[in-house]
Motif scaffolding. Structure first.
Motif, PDB file in Angstrom:
ATOM      1  N   UNK A 299      -5.557  -5.932 -12.448  1.00  0.00           N
ATOM      2  CA  UNK A 299      -6.130  -7.253 -12.154  1.00  0.00           C
ATOM      3  C   UNK A 299      -5.116  -8.118 -11.396  1.00  0.00           C
ATOM      4  N   UNK A 300      -4.434  -7.488 -10.444  1.00  0.00           N
ATOM      5  CA  UNK A 300      -3.494  -8.204  -9.601  1.00  0.00           C
ATOM      6  C   UNK A 300      -3.537  -7.582  -8.220  1.00  0.00           C
ATOM      7  N   UNK A 301      -2.951  -8.299  -7.269  1.00  0.00           N
ATOM      8  CA  UNK A 301      -2.939  -7.834  -5.888  1.00  0.00           C
ATOM      9  C   UNK A 301      -1.586  -8.158  -5.283  1.00  0.00           C
ATOM     10  N   UNK A 302      -1.152  -7.301  -4.335  1.00  0.00           N
ATOM     11  CA  UNK A 302       0.122  -7.493  -3.631  1.00  0.00           C
ATOM     12  C   UNK A 302      -0.134  -7.339  -2.143  1.00  0.00           C
ATOM     13  N   UNK A 303       0.510  -8.181  -1.333  1.00  0.00           N
ATOM     14  CA  UNK A 303       0.355  -8.138   0.108  1.00  0.00           C
ATOM     15  C   UNK A 303       1.623  -7.574   0.741  1.00  0.00           C
ATOM     16  N   UNK A 304       1.469  -6.592   1.631  1.00  0.00           N
ATOM     17  CA  UNK A 304       2.568  -5.968   2.351  1.00  0.00           C
ATOM     18  C   UNK A 304       2.339  -6.220   3.827  1.00  0.00           C
ATOM     19  N   UNK A 305       3.393  -6.665   4.494  1.00  0.00           N
ATOM     20  CA  UNK A 305       3.284  -6.999   5.917  1.00  0.00           C
ATOM     21  C   UNK A 305       4.159  -6.034   6.710  1.00  0.00           C
ATOM     22  N   UNK A 306       3.563  -5.436   7.741  1.00  0.00           N
ATOM     23  CA  UNK A 306       4.266  -4.518   8.629  1.00  0.00           C
ATOM     24  C   UNK A 306       4.700  -5.311   9.850  1.00  0.00           C
ATOM     25  N   UNK A 307       6.018  -5.520   9.978  1.00  0.00           N
ATOM     26  CA  UNK A 307       6.525  -6.322  11.086  1.00  0.00           C
ATOM     27  C   UNK A 307       6.468  -5.575  12.411  1.00  0.00           C
ATOM     28  N   UNK A 308       6.419  -4.259  12.361  1.00  0.00           N
ATOM     29  CA  UNK A 308       6.325  -3.504  13.600  1.00  0.00           C
ATOM     30  C   UNK A 308       4.903  -3.527  14.149  1.00  0.00           C
ATOM     31  N   UNK A 309       3.914  -3.273  13.278  1.00  0.00           N
ATOM     32  CA  UNK A 309       2.506  -3.325  13.701  1.00  0.00           C
ATOM     33  C   UNK A 309       1.954  -4.739  13.676  1.00  0.00           C
ATOM     34  N   UNK A 310       2.685  -5.679  13.052  1.00  0.00           N
ATOM     35  CA  UNK A 310       2.270  -7.089  12.954  1.00  0.00           C
ATOM     36  C   UNK A 310       0.896  -7.228  12.317  1.00  0.00           C
ATOM     37  N   UNK A 311       0.759  -6.576  11.174  1.00  0.00           N
ATOM     38  CA  UNK A 311      -0.465  -6.700  10.391  1.00  0.00           C
ATOM     39  C   UNK A 311      -0.126  -6.528   8.922  1.00  0.00           C
ATOM     40  N   UNK A 312      -0.999  -7.092   8.080  1.00  0.00           N
ATOM     41  CA  UNK A 312      -0.777  -7.062   6.630  1.00  0.00           C
ATOM     42  C   UNK A 312      -1.864  -6.246   5.967  1.00  0.00           C
ATOM     43  N   UNK A 313      -1.509  -5.745   4.805  1.00  0.00           N
ATOM     44  CA  UNK A 313      -2.478  -5.035   3.972  1.00  0.00           C
ATOM     45  C   UNK A 313      -2.331  -5.501   2.542  1.00  0.00           C
ATOM     46  N   UNK A 314      -3.428  -5.497   1.816  1.00  0.00           N
ATOM     47  CA  UNK A 314      -3.473  -5.971   0.437  1.00  0.00           C
ATOM     48  C   UNK A 314      -3.795  -4.779  -0.445  1.00  0.00           C
ATOM     49  N   UNK A 315      -2.966  -4.602  -1.492  1.00  0.00           N
ATOM     50  CA  UNK A 315      -3.160  -3.513  -2.451  1.00  0.00           C
ATOM     51  C   UNK A 315      -3.532  -4.121  -3.792  1.00  0.00           C
ATOM     52  N   UNK A 316      -4.650  -3.617  -4.371  1.00  0.00           N
ATOM     53  CA  UNK A 316      -5.126  -4.095  -5.655  1.00  0.00           C
ATOM     54  C   UNK A 316      -4.679  -3.119  -6.742  1.00  0.00           C
TER      55      UNK A 316
END
Length: 848
Positions: free
Chosen positions: A462-479
């Motif tokens: 019941x939590x989420x973490x955001x990871x940002x890729x500085x090379x691709x310049x996009x973020x992803x959220x993992x639940x």
């Protein structure tokens, strides 16, 4: 006046033997010597200046030194024309054992009579000439300050031109030892070799060595014992030819092993640099020798030589080991070596140029050659699906993450350390549960992160973490629940949330976003329309609206969760603004009566039916507020707070007074009841006391009656008992006396019997001893007599018994008499018996 002065003044002086006097002639002023024995008559013009004085007596093996000696020619003292003895002034004369001699006028003993010095074996006297003279029968010329030795054994006879400098003792040279000598002056050694001043040499001949007059013993040098494992590293101090006939240059270094000598004594031109131990390699070892010795006997500087075991050798001078003795590299299946060429060579058909790098894998055994060097040892890294490492290609610089396999870095790869912000490092190493410890402000650390390992983070349920890729310049959220593994260019999005009461920014830092439901508490200050300021402590229940993973907008909806960095602070500020606006429109009394409805309506709003909605949604990040709990309402203004406090105190005082009155009434009633019970109990106790007193009087009367009748009875009984006891005591006393007498009689009888028995036993033992003694003495006498009889023999005894008669018979036969009778003429004789005896005497020998 002394005795000597009296003798000098006497006219007649008696000079004993071996004494002398000096007489001064006052006319001629000449002193003459008078030698005893003599009776000297002193003239008036003569004066005795010395003596009588005992002559100088030199025993054997003794000597003396006379100063200013007289001149002698063929042993005769020379006199001048005046009769004065001639002297060798300022001269000395050594005199040995001789007849006693006087000291002439002017002579004196410079050295008293002393014993000649005996020089033992292995000892010498170091002599020095103090004047030029010729010595010995050969008239050897000695110059002043010449030195020589008097070698023992012998007796040294002093000379007036020679002084003894010192006593020199021989040095004992043991096996494997040498004596180091130094020349104090140009001379010849004992082997006839010319030595210059300061030259040093060795004497190694075993035995006693007596150094010469110009030789100085520097010290004793012990030999170095060389074995199969020990050698000597030598250095030449100057150019010379060693004992093996090899020419050595100054500064040259070489090695001496057991092949050359088992025991080695360094020469004076050699110095021992160090003792070299053998280098031994097993079949699992190798070493690299730097600057090896070439075929010309010189070190090849800069060269390297590989030596493999099994082998034993000595390091030559100038050689040294690179990194010491090394073990053979044994590579397992999961190990490899990175090699680098340091010079061109052919590697099994592959040309290697300097700087080329390659890798060899196990399992195998590997010994590097001198053309290569080992850069690193690689070991396979076993990686699970949830583990990984960052690998960087040193040629291209590309970094990648490897996981889920067993990986060995090749020669062009290295482990890459991923750097993270300090705050994120602390959050990753903190030993906290994001759910259980979400209110904790300080976190403990579990240790330093291994930076080349792939960064992993467990996103809780019941939590989420955001990871940002500085090379691709996009973020992803993992639940969650899920394990997040960062790529080389990815980083976590850190959340900095407000905390505390009232809310303060940046109090809570986290890597994951809790999705709720949860609550947050805040304290806000509101003011009513009549300017009453109140502090409200409110608790909001919240949760995030989770998007559907199957929807097309899932990615955008997930990103909206992290669009507000501090959702707690923004939500509390927004809600507090709505509540303050609603409270400002109502007076204090209305708010006091309807605070819950006013706050809920301001937070959730009203629908079309003017009913309070169930929730409030923040569209920016899909945050839902589902409930508001009013925990406390306190006035902020001090006057309002004081008035409320006074009213509360008044109510408390009224209640307290009412309770005190009720308690006082109840206490009085309880007191009256206790007094009544106490009076009743007192009356009952008095009645009981009267009954007890009556019983006491009855008992006292009965006791008096018993006392009057029982006293007479007791006295009679006591007298009877007393008489009975006295009678029994008398009977017992008589019985005890009889027993005592009986015991005494029995003990006396027993004592007498024991004494008689002991006496009889003693007498019997004594008699037996006497009998045994007598019997033994008789046996001894009997045995003695038997031994005497046996020693003499029966024939000897018979001869002894008849020896008297036989002698008489022989004498009569010799005289030619048949019988004889000799009497004194006064004694009567019985001729019958006499005749019988004579006949018996005659018949005895005939019968025999």
């Amino acid at each position: 006046m002394s005795k000597r002065n009296q003798s000098q003044d006497d006219t007649v002086i008696r000079i004993p033997p071996h004494f002398f006097i000096h007489v001064l002639d006052l006319k001629t002023n000449v002193t003459k010597t008078i030698i005893g024995p003599e009776t000297f008559v002193r003239q008036d013009n003569e004066k005795v200046v010395e003596g009588p004085t005992k002559m100088v007596i030199i025993p054997p093996n003794h000597y003396c030194v006379v100063s200013n000696p007289v001149v002698k020619v063929d042993g005769v003292v020379q006199f001048d024309t005046y009769g004065q003895a001639k002297l060798l002034h300022a001269d000395l004369e050594v005199r040995l054992c001789q007849e006693p001699f006087p000291l002439y006028p002017g002579e004196s003993l410079d050295v008293k009579v002393s014993k000649l010095r005996a020089v033992p074996t292995n000892t010498a006297l170091r002599l020095r000439a103090i004047a030029d003279f010729k010595m010995g029968d050969k008239a050897e010329q000695k110059w002043a300050h010449d030195e020589w030795l008097f070698i023992g054994p012998g007796t040294y006879i002093p000379h007036k031109c020679v002084e003894v400098v010192e006593t020199i003792r021989a040095s004992i040279i043991k096996p494997n030892e040498a004596l180091r000598l130094r020349a104090l002056k140009a001379c010849k050694d004992q082997e006839g070799v010319e030595r210059v001043c300061g030259e040093e040499w060795l004497v190694s001949k075993t035995g006693a060595y007596l150094p010469g007059a110009y030789e100085q013993v520097v010290g004793t040098i012990s030999a170095y014992i060389l074995t199969e494992n020990i050698a000597l590293h030598l250095e030449a101090l100057q150019s010379f030819k060693d004992r093996f006939g090899v020419d050595r240059k100054s500064g040259e270094q070489w090695l001496i092993t057991i092949k050359e000598s088992e025991a080695f004594i360094p020469d004076v031109n050699e110095s021992v640099v160090q003792v070299v131990t053998i280098t031994t390699l097993t079949n699992r070892q190798y070493c690299i020798v730097l600057d090896p010795l070439g075929s010309d006997g010189k070190n090849q500087l800069g060269q390297r030589r590989l030596v493999k075991g099994e082998k034993s050798f000595f390091l030559q001078p100038g050689e040294r080991l690179e990194s010491g003795i090394q073990d053979v590299h044994i590579l397992l299946e999961d190990e490899a070596l990175i090699l680098k060429a340091v010079q061109p060579f052919n590697d099994n058909g592959v040309e290697r140029q300097p700087g080329n790098m390659w890798m060899i894998r196990g399992p195998c055994e590997f010994i590097p050659t001198v053309e290569m060097e080992i850069i690193d040892t690689r070991k396979a890294i076993p990686l699970d699906e949830n583990e990984g490492v960052y690998v960087r290609n040193i040629k291209t610089g590309k970094v990648r993450a490897v996981s889920g396999q067993t990986y060995v870095l090749n020669q062009d790869e290295e482990l890459w350390n991923k750097k993270l912000p300090e705050q994120i490092e602390k959050l990753l190493s903190a030993e906290v549960d994001p759910l259980a410890d979400r209110n904790a402000r300080s976190h403990g650390s579990s240790g330093q992160r291994v930076k080349h390992k792939v960064v992993t983070y467990r996103v809780p349920h019941n939590a989420a973490a955001q990871i940002y890729d500085y090379k691709a310049k996009q973020a992803r959220v993992e639940f969650g629940p899920d394990l997040v593994m960062l790529a080389p260019d990815e980083h976590f999005t850190q959340l900095s949330l407000s905390g505390g009461k009232p809310k303060r920014p940046n109090c809570i830092r986290s890597l994951c976003l809790l999705l709720g439901p949860d609550f947050m508490t805040d304290i806000i200050t509101v003011e009513t329309s009549d300017h009453a300021r109140l502090a409200l402590q409110l608790s909001y229940n919240w949760q995030f609206e989770i998007p559907d993973p199957k929807s097309e907008t899932f990615r955008q909806d997930s990103a909206k969760l992290f669009s507000v960095p501090d959702f707690v602070g923004d939500a509390c500020k927004a809600l507090a603004s709505r509540i303050r606006g609603a409270v400002a429109a109502v007076p204090f009394d209305d708010f006091h009566r309807n605070s819950a409805r006013i706050i809920r309506s301001s937070v959730f709003g009203l629908d079309e039916n003017m009913k309070v909605r169930d929730q409030f949604k923040f569209q920016a990040n899909n945050l839902l507020i589902t409930n508001v709990d009013i925990q406390s309402v306190e006035p902020v203004d001090q006057r309002t707070r004081d008035s409320l406090q006074k009213s509360v105190q008044l109510a408390i005082e009224i209640t307290t007074n009412s309770q005190e009155a009720t308690a006082r009434h109840e206490a009085e009633r309880t007191e009256q009841e206790a007094k009544g019970r106490l009076e009743r109990q007192k009356i009952k106790d008095e009645a009981e006391a009267e009954k007890a007193r009556t019983e006491l009087l009855k008992l006292q009367a009965l006791s008096a009656a018993v006392e009057s009748t029982g006293q007479a009875k007791a006295e009679a009984q006591s007298r009877a008992e007393s008489q009975k006891i006295e009678g029994e005591a008398a009977v017992e006393q008589a019985r005890l006396k009889a027993d005592a007498q009986d015991i005494e009689a029995n003990s006396e009888l027993k004592r007498i019997n024991d004494a008689r028995t002991s006496e009889l036993t003693y007498i019997g033992s004594t008699n037996e001893l006497e009998i045994a003694k007598a019997r033994q003495m008789a046996d001894i006498e009997t045995n003695k007599f038997k031994d005497m009889i046996n020693s003499l023999g029966a024939d000897n005894i018979a001869r002894i018994a008849t020896s008297g008669h036989d002698n008489q018979l022989a004498m009569l036969r010799a005289l030619g008499l048949q019988s004889t009778l000799i009497t004194d003429g006064s004694t009567p004789l019985n001729l019958f018996n006499t005749a019988k005896g004579l006949v018996g005497a005659l018949q005895g020998p005939s019968n025999e």
